[in-house]
Motif scaffolding. Structure first.
Motif, PDB file in Angstrom:
ATOM      1  N   VAL A  46       0.855  -1.178   0.000  1.00 56.06           N
ATOM      2  CA  VAL A  46       0.000   0.000   0.000  1.00 56.06           C
ATOM      3  C   VAL A  46       0.898   1.238   0.000  1.00 56.06           C
ATOM      4  CG1 VAL A  46      -1.934  -1.195   1.067  1.00 56.06           C
ATOM      5  CG2 VAL A  46      -0.266  -0.052   2.520  1.00 56.06           C
ATOM      6  N   GLU A  47       0.303   2.410   0.212  1.00 50.74           N
ATOM      7  CA  GLU A  47       1.057   3.653   0.086  1.00 50.74           C
ATOM      8  C   GLU A  47       2.212   3.709   1.084  1.00 50.74           C
ATOM      9  OE1 GLU A  47      -2.611   4.192   2.596  1.00 50.74           O
ATOM     10  OE2 GLU A  47      -2.133   3.344   0.645  1.00 50.74           O
ATOM     11  N   GLY A  48       3.286   4.364   0.635  1.00 47.22           N
ATOM     12  CA  GLY A  48       4.473   4.471   1.472  1.00 47.22           C
ATOM     13  C   GLY A  48       5.327   3.227   1.486  1.00 47.22           C
ATOM     14  N   GLY A  49       4.948   2.202   0.720  1.00 42.64           N
ATOM     15  CA  GLY A  49       5.748   0.986   0.637  1.00 42.64           C
ATOM     16  C   GLY A  49       5.507  -0.029   1.731  1.00 42.64           C
ATOM     17  N   ILE A  50       4.629   0.290   2.710  1.00 39.85           N
ATOM     18  CA  ILE A  50       4.312  -0.710   3.725  1.00 39.85           C
ATOM     19  C   ILE A  50       3.360  -1.740   3.138  1.00 39.85           C
ATOM     20  CG2 ILE A  50       4.679   0.900   5.628  1.00 39.85           C
ATOM     21  CD1 ILE A  50       1.642   1.133   5.872  1.00 39.85           C
ATOM     22  N   SER A  51       3.159  -2.839   3.847  1.00 41.57           N
ATOM     23  CA  SER A  51       2.227  -3.854   3.348  1.00 41.57           C
ATOM     24  C   SER A  51       1.046  -3.994   4.293  1.00 41.57           C
ATOM     25  CB  SER A  51       2.930  -5.201   3.170  1.00 41.57           C
ATOM     26  OG  SER A  51       3.231  -5.795   4.413  1.00 41.57           O
ATOM     27  N   ARG A  52      -0.046  -4.511   3.743  1.00 35.87           N
ATOM     28  CA  ARG A  52      -1.219  -4.869   4.537  1.00 35.87           C
ATOM     29  C   ARG A  52      -1.689  -6.246   4.105  1.00 35.87           C
ATOM     30  NH1 ARG A  52      -4.905   0.653   5.246  1.00 35.87           N
ATOM     31  NH2 ARG A  52      -3.334   1.772   6.480  1.00 35.87           N
ATOM     32  N   PHE A  53      -2.536  -6.826   4.950  1.00 32.74           N
ATOM     33  CA  PHE A  53      -3.028  -8.167   4.711  1.00 32.74           C
ATOM     34  C   PHE A  53      -4.536  -8.161   4.492  1.00 32.74           C
ATOM     35  CE2 PHE A  53       0.406  -9.008   8.021  1.00 32.74           C
ATOM     36  CZ  PHE A  53       1.378  -9.323   7.088  1.00 32.74           C
ATOM     37  N   VAL A  54      -4.991  -9.076   3.647  1.00 39.11           N
ATOM     38  CA  VAL A  54      -6.391  -9.481   3.621  1.00 39.11           C
ATOM     39  C   VAL A  54      -6.405 -10.901   4.187  1.00 39.11           C
ATOM     40  CG1 VAL A  54      -8.421 -10.000   2.240  1.00 39.11           C
ATOM     41  CG2 VAL A  54      -6.977  -8.041   1.646  1.00 39.11           C
ATOM     42  N   ALA A  55      -6.868 -11.033   5.419  1.00 37.97           N
ATOM     43  CA  ALA A  55      -6.900 -12.332   6.095  1.00 37.97           C
ATOM     44  C   ALA A  55      -8.292 -12.935   5.951  1.00 37.97           C
ATOM     45  CB  ALA A  55      -6.534 -12.169   7.568  1.00 37.97           C
ATOM     46  N   VAL A  56      -8.353 -14.169   5.484  1.00 27.83           N
ATOM     47  CA  VAL A  56      -9.624 -14.829   5.194  1.00 27.83           C
ATOM     48  C   VAL A  56      -9.859 -15.931   6.218  1.00 27.83           C
ATOM     49  CG1 VAL A  56     -10.972 -16.101   3.492  1.00 27.83           C
ATOM     50  CG2 VAL A  56      -9.350 -14.342   2.732  1.00 27.83           C
ATOM     51  N   TYR A  57     -10.977 -15.822   6.933  1.00 30.12           N
ATOM     52  CA  TYR A  57     -11.320 -16.768   8.000  1.00 30.12           C
ATOM     53  C   TYR A  57     -12.550 -17.579   7.608  1.00 30.12           C
ATOM     54  CZ  TYR A  57      -8.265 -13.705  10.658  1.00 30.12           C
ATOM     55  OH  TYR A  57      -7.184 -12.970  11.077  1.00 30.12           O
ATOM     56  N   HIS A  58     -12.451 -18.893   7.796  1.00 34.38           N
ATOM     57  CA  HIS A  58     -13.611 -19.744   7.570  1.00 34.38           C
ATOM     58  C   HIS A  58     -13.584 -20.963   8.483  1.00 34.38           C
ATOM     59  CE1 HIS A  58     -16.245 -22.649   5.283  1.00 34.38           C
ATOM     60  NE2 HIS A  58     -17.041 -21.631   5.532  1.00 34.38           N
ATOM     61  N   SER A  59     -12.517 -21.762   8.421  1.00 32.74           N
ATOM     62  CA  SER A  59     -12.474 -22.978   9.240  1.00 32.74           C
ATOM     63  C   SER A  59     -12.310 -22.661  10.720  1.00 32.74           C
ATOM     64  CB  SER A  59     -11.343 -23.898   8.773  1.00 32.74           C
ATOM     65  OG  SER A  59     -10.080 -23.308   8.976  1.00 32.74           O
ATOM     66  N   VAL A  60     -11.672 -21.531  11.023  1.00 24.04           N
ATOM     67  CA  VAL A  60     -11.498 -21.081  12.410  1.00 24.04           C
ATOM     68  C   VAL A  60     -11.932 -19.625  12.493  1.00 24.04           C
ATOM     69  CG1 VAL A  60      -9.889 -20.681  14.304  1.00 24.04           C
ATOM     70  CG2 VAL A  60      -9.564 -22.652  12.791  1.00 24.04           C
ATOM     71  N   LEU A  61     -12.794 -19.330  13.457  1.00 19.55           N
ATOM     72  CA  LEU A  61     -13.187 -17.948  13.733  1.00 19.55           C
ATOM     73  C   LEU A  61     -12.646 -17.598  15.117  1.00 19.55           C
ATOM     74  CD1 LEU A  61     -16.884 -17.938  12.451  1.00 19.55           C
ATOM     75  CD2 LEU A  61     -14.848 -17.035  11.283  1.00 19.55           C
ATOM     76  N   PRO A  62     -11.482 -16.941  15.176  1.00 24.54           N
ATOM     77  CA  PRO A  62     -10.881 -16.647  16.475  1.00 24.54           C
ATOM     78  C   PRO A  62     -11.694 -15.605  17.238  1.00 24.54           C
ATOM     79  CG  PRO A  62      -9.687 -15.523  14.743  1.00 24.54           C
ATOM     80  CD  PRO A  62     -10.694 -16.401  14.056  1.00 24.54           C
TER      81      PRO A  62
END
Length: 300
Positions: A46-62
């Motif tokens: 993303v902007e500024g060169g940092i990263s972000r995650f799209v975390a997908v939950y299905h088998s475990v819902l913490p």
């Protein structure tokens, strides 16, 4: 019965949708909560060169995930094949609208949806967290179904394409940007790839190392949009459609492959040199979106 996103045994379960959550990965966001519970994690610049995650939950819902941050222009193409629920803290109206138009149900902290809250041990904007069970409970009638498999999965680890056709490897060093340089080391004892951020081990808030059964490195074009962040940095868009080079890491082996994604709503398909689908090992998968220009992948 098998969980569709991991291929692991589920037993009889009540069908429920997949939940995608936008998770921050700046220095102030670490260590995060809930990433090891995700079936699939996508990492993007993303902007500024940092990263972000799209975390997908299905088998475990913490019980808790976070820090939760805002949506970006490439997120619809990542999440649309799930046809589930997408949760984030906010975002520019056009990006939020694009997620909904791609077929996802949108839940946002800024909109006051249930399940989001601020914690008092971090400062804003790095203190928005969420309760996945509360988020999934808000799925409407059009977003109740379980997701379809996002990748082709082998019945057993030994039958994964990487295990049968790959080259032995112990480490992946990735450069997404000058400031986003994750690496993965193969742990033969636990049969997982273990993540680090540069020279620092990547861990959950409880100290557990971040790990994955499969690491899929997808080479992508990254283009600047007309939008800028508050600091004046252009907001980049990762182009997650089309065709390109990729690398699959499973079972302590790596295999060069080709990725194909014909539209935003189609899943990303991995193909071998023979044109046949590549089978990942059953388990969790991290997808690393490494820019073609300025990015780098080194296998050790």
């Amino acid at each position: 019965m098998l969980w569709p996103l991991t291929g692991l045994e589920s037993g009889p379960v009540v069908p429920h949708p997949a939940l995608a959550v936008k998770i921050e990965n700046s220095l102030d966001a670490r260590p995060q909560t809930g990433l090891n519970s995700a079936d699939i994690v996508w990492e993007q610049v993303v902007e500024g060169g940092i990263s972000r995650f799209v975390a997908v939950y299905h088998s475990v819902l913490p019980a808790e995930v976070g820090p939760v941050r805002s949506v970006r222009p490439m997120d619809p193409a990542i999440a649309a094949p799930l046809h589930g629920v997408f949760a984030f803290s906010g975002g520019q109206a056009g990006y939020v609208g694009a997620v909904a138009e791609a077929g996802m149900q949108v839940l946002s902290f800024d909109n006051g949806n249930d399940g989001f809250y601020r914690i008092d041990t971090r400062y804003a904007p790095h203190n928005v967290y969420a309760a996945p069970l509360t988020l999934v409970a808000q799925a409407d009638a059009e977003h109740q179904a379980a997701p379809v498999p996002q990748f082709d999965l082998a019945p057993t680890p030994a039958q994964a394409t990487g295990a049968t056709a790959g080259t032995p490897a112990t480490r992946l060093d990735l450069r997404l940007s000058p400031s986003a340089r994750p690496n993965w080391t193969w742990d033969p004892t636990y049969q997982v790839w273990v993540r680090a951020e540069g020279t620092m081990p990547a861990v959950e808030a409880d100290g557990t190392p971040l790990r994955a059964t499969n690491v899929v490195v997808v080479r992508v074009d990254v283009v600047a949009t007309s939008a800028v962040d508050p600091a004046g940095n252009p907001v980049p868009e990762t182009v997650v459609e089309g065709r390109g080079e990729a690398l699959v890491a499973s079972g302590g082996r790596t295999l060069p492959v080709t990725w194909v994604k014909n539209s935003a709503t189609d899943r990303l398909v991995l193909l071998g040199a023979d044109g046949n689908p590549v089978l990942l090992a059953p388990g969790t998968t991290w997808v690393e979106l490494v820019p073609n220009e300025g990015g780098a992948v080194t296998v050790g």
